[in-house]
Design a protein around this motif. Structure first.
Motif, PDB file in Angstrom:
ATOM      1  N   ALA A   1       2.736   5.865  -3.002  1.00 54.51           N
ATOM      2  CA  ALA A   1       3.866   6.658  -3.488  1.00 54.51           C
ATOM      3  C   ALA A   1       3.846   6.803  -5.007  1.00 54.51           C
ATOM      4  N   SER A   2       3.221   5.861  -5.700  1.00 53.05           N
ATOM      5  CA  SER A   2       3.191   5.917  -7.163  1.00 53.05           C
ATOM      6  C   SER A   2       2.142   6.891  -7.699  1.00 53.05           C
ATOM      7  N   LEU A   3       1.267   7.372  -6.823  1.00 48.00           N
ATOM      8  CA  LEU A   3       0.205   8.281  -7.265  1.00 48.00           C
ATOM      9  C   LEU A   3       0.742   9.671  -7.550  1.00 48.00           C
ATOM     10  N   LYS A   4       0.203  10.293  -8.592  1.00 49.98           N
ATOM     11  CA  LYS A   4       0.534  11.680  -8.913  1.00 49.98           C
ATOM     12  C   LYS A   4      -0.560  12.557  -8.312  1.00 49.98           C
ATOM     13  N   PRO A   5      -0.179  13.528  -7.487  1.00 49.70           N
ATOM     14  CA  PRO A   5      -1.185  14.351  -6.801  1.00 49.70           C
ATOM     15  C   PRO A   5      -2.193  15.003  -7.746  1.00 49.70           C
ATOM     16  N   GLU A   6      -1.743  15.425  -8.912  1.00 47.09           N
ATOM     17  CA  GLU A   6      -2.643  16.106  -9.842  1.00 47.09           C
ATOM     18  C   GLU A   6      -3.734  15.189 -10.394  1.00 47.09           C
TER      19      GLU A   6
ATOM     20  N   ARG B   1      -8.242  -0.689   0.360  1.00 45.89           N
ATOM     21  CA  ARG B   1      -8.047   0.364   1.362  1.00 45.89           C
ATOM     22  C   ARG B   1      -7.901   1.742   0.703  1.00 45.89           C
ATOM     23  N   LEU B   2      -7.258   1.770  -0.472  1.00 46.98           N
ATOM     24  CA  LEU B   2      -7.037   3.031  -1.181  1.00 46.98           C
ATOM     25  C   LEU B   2      -8.236   3.455  -2.018  1.00 46.98           C
ATOM     26  N   GLY B   3      -9.221   2.574  -2.126  1.00 47.19           N
ATOM     27  CA  GLY B   3     -10.382   2.884  -2.944  1.00 47.19           C
ATOM     28  C   GLY B   3     -10.197   2.558  -4.413  1.00 47.19           C
TER      29      GLY B   3
ATOM     30  N   MET C   1       0.827  -1.198   0.000  1.00 50.18           N
ATOM     31  CA  MET C   1       0.000   0.000   0.000  1.00 50.18           C
ATOM     32  C   MET C   1       0.869   1.259   0.000  1.00 50.18           C
ATOM     33  N   ALA C   2       1.965   1.252   0.740  1.00 47.35           N
ATOM     34  CA  ALA C   2       2.874   2.403   0.756  1.00 47.35           C
ATOM     35  C   ALA C   2       3.467   2.629  -0.635  1.00 47.35           C
TER      36      ALA C   2
END
Length: 143
Positions: free
Chosen positions: A32-37, A71-73, A27-28
């Motif tokens: 971490a691989s997600l781009k905020p935008e 958990r992350l949806g 999950m970490a």
């Protein structure tokens, strides 16, 4: 005799704790691989064969990825080709603005690759023709 009865449950508890730790690790990495935008959408994680081996058995890592995704949806889809790589992808349909941003970024990346390939091809043709590219001695100097 009572110890023999407790042993399987102790093993189950240990296995559950190990699996929970694996879910947290995966999950970490997914987070971490997600781009905020992209606001939590468009998630993807590619684990090499070596990374999968460090984490544990491939089937356990896939199962942990699905649990972490819940958990992350994410709506998690995993793919494990024969080379041992593991792809973990969020298969949800993102909002329109996220799709458009991702499409623009993909188009820009493809354009950059094409431009680079064309520039290298021009350089090879120039060198093959026996001419140097423009430089301090002027354009088209003979080799």
């Amino acid at each position: 005799m009572s110890e023999a009865i407790c042993m399987p449950s102790q093993r189950d508890e240990l296995a559950e704790r190990r699996f929970a730790k694996l879910v947290d690790q995966v999950m970490a990495m997914m987070s971490a691989s997600l781009k905020p935008e992209y606001r939590g959408f468009q998630g993807q994680l590619i684990l090499t064969e070596a990374t999968v081996a460090e984490l544990g058995e491939p089937a356990d890592v896939r199962r942990a990825a699905r649990a972490a995704g819940r958990r992350l949806g994410w709506r998690v889809r995993t793919h494990a080709p024969d080379d041992g790589t593991l792809f973990i992808i969020d298969d949800r349909d993102p909002p329109q603005e996220v799709r458009e941003l991702a499409a623009r970024r993909s188009a820009d990346a493809v354009s950059a690759v094409i431009a680079s390939v064309r520039a290298k091809a021009r350089m090879r043709r120039t060198i093959a023709a026996g001419r140097l590219p423009s430089g301090p001695h002027g354009p088209g100097e003979r080799l």
